[in-house]
Design a protein around this motif. Structure first.
Motif, PDB file in Angstrom:
ATOM      1  N   ALA B 159       0.843  -1.200   0.000  1.00 40.23           N
ATOM      2  CA  ALA B 159       0.000   0.000   0.000  1.00 40.23           C
ATOM      3  C   ALA B 159       0.882   1.256   0.000  1.00 40.23           C
ATOM      4  N   VAL B 160       1.941   1.209   0.805  1.00 40.15           N
ATOM      5  CA  VAL B 160       2.849   2.361   0.881  1.00 40.15           C
ATOM      6  C   VAL B 160       3.564   2.564  -0.458  1.00 40.15           C
ATOM      7  N   LEU B 161       3.946   1.456  -1.092  1.00 37.02           N
ATOM      8  CA  LEU B 161       4.611   1.558  -2.399  1.00 37.02           C
ATOM      9  C   LEU B 161       3.685   2.164  -3.446  1.00 37.02           C
ATOM     10  N   ALA B 162       2.413   1.778  -3.373  1.00 43.33           N
ATOM     11  CA  ALA B 162       1.436   2.355  -4.310  1.00 43.33           C
ATOM     12  C   ALA B 162       1.358   3.865  -4.099  1.00 43.33           C
ATOM     13  N   GLY B 163       1.393   4.271  -2.836  1.00 42.53           N
ATOM     14  CA  GLY B 163       1.375   5.697  -2.506  1.00 42.53           C
ATOM     15  C   GLY B 163       2.619   6.399  -3.008  1.00 42.53           C
ATOM     16  N   PHE B 164       3.765   5.733  -2.873  1.00 41.24           N
ATOM     17  CA  PHE B 164       5.026   6.329  -3.332  1.00 41.24           C
ATOM     18  C   PHE B 164       5.009   6.487  -4.853  1.00 41.24           C
ATOM     19  N   GLY B 165       4.461   5.493  -5.521  1.00 40.11           N
ATOM     20  CA  GLY B 165       4.342   5.559  -6.981  1.00 40.11           C
ATOM     21  C   GLY B 165       3.537   6.766  -7.413  1.00 40.11           C
ATOM     22  N   ARG B 166       2.428   6.977  -6.715  1.00 42.16           N
ATOM     23  CA  ARG B 166       1.573   8.122  -7.038  1.00 42.16           C
ATOM     24  C   ARG B 166       2.335   9.432  -6.797  1.00 42.16           C
ATOM     25  N   ALA B 167       3.057   9.486  -5.657  1.00 47.44           N
ATOM     26  CA  ALA B 167       3.749  10.729  -5.290  1.00 47.44           C
ATOM     27  C   ALA B 167       4.843  11.078  -6.300  1.00 47.44           C
ATOM     28  N   THR B 168       5.643  10.089  -6.684  1.00 48.24           N
ATOM     29  CA  THR B 168       6.774  10.403  -7.576  1.00 48.24           C
ATOM     30  C   THR B 168       6.302  10.711  -8.995  1.00 48.24           C
ATOM     31  N   ALA B 169       5.163  10.130  -9.384  1.00 49.37           N
ATOM     32  CA  ALA B 169       4.704  10.313 -10.762  1.00 49.37           C
ATOM     33  C   ALA B 169       3.858  11.569 -10.937  1.00 49.37           C
ATOM     34  N   GLU B 170       3.483  12.187  -9.825  1.00 44.63           N
ATOM     35  CA  GLU B 170       2.522  13.277  -9.875  1.00 44.63           C
ATOM     36  C   GLU B 170       3.160  14.557 -10.426  1.00 44.63           C
ATOM     37  N   VAL B 171       2.425  15.259 -11.288  1.00 43.40           N
ATOM     38  CA  VAL B 171       2.976  16.483 -11.860  1.00 43.40           C
ATOM     39  C   VAL B 171       2.028  17.688 -11.724  1.00 43.40           C
ATOM     40  N   GLY B 172       0.720  17.429 -11.919  1.00 42.30           N
ATOM     41  CA  GLY B 172      -0.250  18.537 -11.977  1.00 42.30           C
ATOM     42  C   GLY B 172      -0.308  19.366 -10.704  1.00 42.30           C
ATOM     43  N   ALA B 173      -0.458  18.680  -9.576  1.00 42.12           N
ATOM     44  CA  ALA B 173      -0.645  19.400  -8.314  1.00 42.12           C
ATOM     45  C   ALA B 173       0.630  20.140  -7.901  1.00 42.12           C
ATOM     46  N   VAL B 174       1.790  19.450  -8.015  1.00 39.63           N
ATOM     47  CA  VAL B 174       3.032  20.093  -7.574  1.00 39.63           C
ATOM     48  C   VAL B 174       3.411  21.271  -8.485  1.00 39.63           C
ATOM     49  N   MET B 175       3.016  21.155  -9.729  1.00 48.93           N
ATOM     50  CA  MET B 175       3.271  22.273 -10.659  1.00 48.93           C
ATOM     51  C   MET B 175       2.479  23.514 -10.208  1.00 48.93           C
ATOM     52  N   MET B 176       1.214  23.276  -9.804  1.00 49.75           N
ATOM     53  CA  MET B 176       0.358  24.412  -9.443  1.00 49.75           C
ATOM     54  C   MET B 176       0.773  25.055  -8.126  1.00 49.75           C
ATOM     55  N   VAL B 177       1.091  24.223  -7.115  1.00 46.97           N
ATOM     56  CA  VAL B 177       1.383  24.808  -5.796  1.00 46.97           C
ATOM     57  C   VAL B 177       2.877  25.074  -5.594  1.00 46.97           C
ATOM     58  N   GLY B 178       3.717  24.414  -6.427  1.00 42.93           N
ATOM     59  CA  GLY B 178       5.161  24.633  -6.297  1.00 42.93           C
ATOM     60  C   GLY B 178       5.658  25.688  -7.270  1.00 42.93           C
ATOM     61  N   GLY B 179       5.031  25.743  -8.429  1.00 42.90           N
ATOM     62  CA  GLY B 179       5.386  26.766  -9.409  1.00 42.90           C
ATOM     63  C   GLY B 179       6.578  26.401 -10.265  1.00 42.90           C
ATOM     64  N   ASN B 180       7.214  25.257 -10.017  1.00 42.44           N
ATOM     65  CA  ASN B 180       8.347  24.809 -10.826  1.00 42.44           C
ATOM     66  C   ASN B 180       9.451  25.867 -10.868  1.00 42.44           C
ATOM     67  N   ILE B 181       9.788  26.421  -9.717  1.00 43.02           N
ATOM     68  CA  ILE B 181      10.815  27.475  -9.650  1.00 43.02           C
ATOM     69  C   ILE B 181      12.204  26.824  -9.561  1.00 43.02           C
ATOM     70  N   ASP B 182      13.074  27.232 -10.448  1.00 49.64           N
ATOM     71  CA  ASP B 182      14.418  26.643 -10.502  1.00 49.64           C
ATOM     72  C   ASP B 182      15.136  26.826  -9.162  1.00 49.64           C
ATOM     73  N   HIS B 183      15.771  25.786  -8.693  1.00 53.71           N
ATOM     74  CA  HIS B 183      16.519  25.740  -7.421  1.00 53.71           C
ATOM     75  C   HIS B 183      15.624  25.861  -6.187  1.00 53.71           C
ATOM     76  N   VAL B 184      14.328  25.949  -6.370  1.00 56.78           N
ATOM     77  CA  VAL B 184      13.437  26.071  -5.193  1.00 56.78           C
ATOM     78  C   VAL B 184      12.403  24.941  -5.166  1.00 56.78           C
ATOM     79  N   THR B 185      11.633  24.836  -6.246  1.00 59.34           N
ATOM     80  CA  THR B 185      10.546  23.848  -6.241  1.00 59.34           C
ATOM     81  C   THR B 185      10.537  22.980  -7.499  1.00 59.34           C
ATOM     82  N   ARG B 186      11.651  22.942  -8.181  1.00 61.92           N
ATOM     83  CA  ARG B 186      11.664  22.141  -9.418  1.00 61.92           C
ATOM     84  C   ARG B 186      11.973  20.683  -9.081  1.00 61.92           C
ATOM     85  N   VAL B 187      11.025  19.822  -9.379  1.00 62.18           N
ATOM     86  CA  VAL B 187      11.224  18.388  -9.141  1.00 62.18           C
ATOM     87  C   VAL B 187      11.268  17.670 -10.486  1.00 62.18           C
ATOM     88  N   MET B 188      11.487  16.369 -10.450  1.00 60.01           N
ATOM     89  CA  MET B 188      11.728  15.635 -11.701  1.00 60.01           C
ATOM     90  C   MET B 188      10.570  15.747 -12.690  1.00 60.01           C
TER      91      MET B 188
END
Lengths: 252, 235
Positions: B159-188
């Protein structure tokens, strides 16, 4: 400690979710100081009766009362046909049961050592319980129940899947527990085992208690004709409402 | 095809040379996802177990809600968290928008229902095996919860692995709340999306390879750990 026995069952009915009666109009009293063996064909309601007595099931009708209406949960224990072992060592399984009974941690080690020794499980004490053989798991289940020092011990066909040697070991343990003053209530299909262990026999058929008698009387001169047939080793046919051996009271 | 090969060789070069920019993005991704998964596990496993074991009004609705929330659309979560954390939002005072913390919060909201719903099923299945024995030993439903979590730990790992899969693959939400700022909130994931839109396929591909490798490595490690532990306990 106050005795929780006798246990009285008055006019117990137990119905399935579909309303089918599985235990019918059953009344009996279980006194201290005897080994009561419950026998009967498959589907007679033996295991159900044990579960009702132990409190795992509630009767649909009727009353189950311990002496002086005691709350008897911590004075009884049960060993199942297929023991369920927690995913931890044999020792930790017993420790867990003691912790549920609020036995102080300091006292547990001595109790665990004692029951492991009595059941011949000392060498397997630190092995994961689930890697033990079926016979060892059943001995561990008995050790776990024994550690709780119950006044009454229910055993649901504890030797059903065991070879004669392992069955003999289990019978010896049951005798040892009884010798320490614990009331034994056990179901079995094995008539030889019933003869060896029983002080009193309950004969169930299709959810009804057809006979409750001292072991000697039951095996020598059973009163009920179905019990006579069962003791002789005859097959009990389920021809509801037919033949001389039909259960006249059978009704849904 | 030639572009693809060139991109691939540059990607391998970036990985082998431990490019600092790449390492920074990977590090932040792991920090955000692992933090979110750890917090989601601490919330989700007991929550799933409680919904499985305790009887309370609205339990069936809770089960339906948990199952339905497994499929939460990330952009909707992103929007809700954005609104909550924006200056005019109820949590705007904390100034969390466009920080890794905001991304962790969004991922927790996405991952917790997955872990809770799968945990509930694991605990329900285990209880059907343990019910008679634990009740016989005198355990109440609430007291059985820690026992079931402990004994179901290997299945809960899935169950935890399924959650980790979702977290690492997620792009939409982190883009909106993180802003994809270089050196601050840019993730893979956000970096891959950005680099592809810029046409820098090499960095995108390198990040993709690393993302895939991390997922595979963690999944394999967890499976090996699970198999070995189960063998020891013969469950």
């Amino acid at each position: 400690m106050t005795s929780i026995l006798p246990l009285k069952l008055s006019n117990i009915w137990f119905r399935s979710r579909e309303g089918i009666p599985l235990i019918k109009e059953l009344s009996l009293e279980l006194d201290a100081g005897t080994r009561t063996i419950i026998i009967g064909p498959n589907g007679a309601g033996k295991s159900l009766l044990l579960r009702l007595c132990h409190g795992l099931l509630r009767p649909t009708e009727g009353h189950i009362k311990w002496q002086n209406n005691t709350i008897a949960q911590h004075a009884q224990a049960m060993v199942f046909q297929r023991p369920v072992m927690l995913r931890r060592s044999a020792r930790a399984n017993i420790d867990y049961a003691l912790s549920l009974h609020n036995v102080a941690k300091a006292e547990r080690a001595d109790i665990i050592e004692e029951v492991l020794q009595r059941t011949g499980m000392t060498r397997q004490a630190d092995a994961p319980a689930r890697v033990l053989s079926f016979g060892e798991q059943q001995r561990l289940a008995i050790a776990r129940a024994w550690a709780l020092k119950p006044q009454i011990l229910f055993l649901d066909e504890p030797t059903a899947s065991l070879d004669p040697s392992a069955s003999h070991q289990i019978e010896e343990l049951i005798q040892a527990i009884f010798d320490q003053g614990t009331k034994i209530v056990m179901t079995t299909h094995d008539l030889g085992q019933a003869r060896r262990l029983a002080d009193e026999v309950l004969f169930l058929h299709r959810g009804r208690l057809l006979e409750q008698a001292p072991a000697e009387t039951f095996f020598e001169t059973p009163h009920n004709d179905l019990a006579q047939a069962f003791v002789k080793g005859e097959l009990l046919w389920w021809k509801r409402g037919e033949g001389p051996r039909r259960d006249p009271k059978h009704a849904r | 095809m030639g572009d693809m090969t060139a991109a691939l060789s540059t990607a391998v070069e970036l990985i082998v040379s431990l490019d600092p920019h790449l390492a920074e993005i990977v590090g932040l991704s792991l920090y955000v996802s692992l933090t979110a998964v750890i917090i989601s596990t601490l919330i989700g496993v007991p929550l799933g177990a409680a919904v499985s074991m305790l009887r309370f009004p609205g339990r069936k609705s809770a089960i339906i809600a948990l199952n339905a929330l497994m499929g939460l659309p990330p952009v909707v979560v992103g929007l809700v968290v954005y609104l909550a954390l924006s200056r005019s939002g109820p949590l705007g005072v904390f100034g969390l928008l466009y920080t890794p913390t905001a991304m962790i919060i969004a991922q927790i909201i996405l991952v917790t229902p997955i872990i809770a719903a799968l945990s509930r099923q694991v605990i329900t299945d285990l209880w059907s095996e343990y019910d008679d024995q634990l009740t016989s030993l005198g355990s109440s439903h609430s007291r059985a919860i820690p026992t079931l979590i402990f004994d179901g730990r290997f299945s809960l790992l899935t169950a935890v692995l399924a959650g980790f899969g979702r977290a690492t693959a997620e792009v939409g939400a982190v883009m909106m709340v993180g802003g994809n700022i270089d050196h601050v909130t840019r993730v893979m994931t956000t970096a891959i999306a950005l680099e592809v839109s810029k046409g820098d396929l090499a960095l995108a591909l390198a990040l993709g390879i690393i993302l895939l490798s991390i997922s595979l490595a963690i999944g394999a490690a967890a499976q090996i750990f699970k198999d070995r532990s189960e063998l020891r306990n013969s469950s």
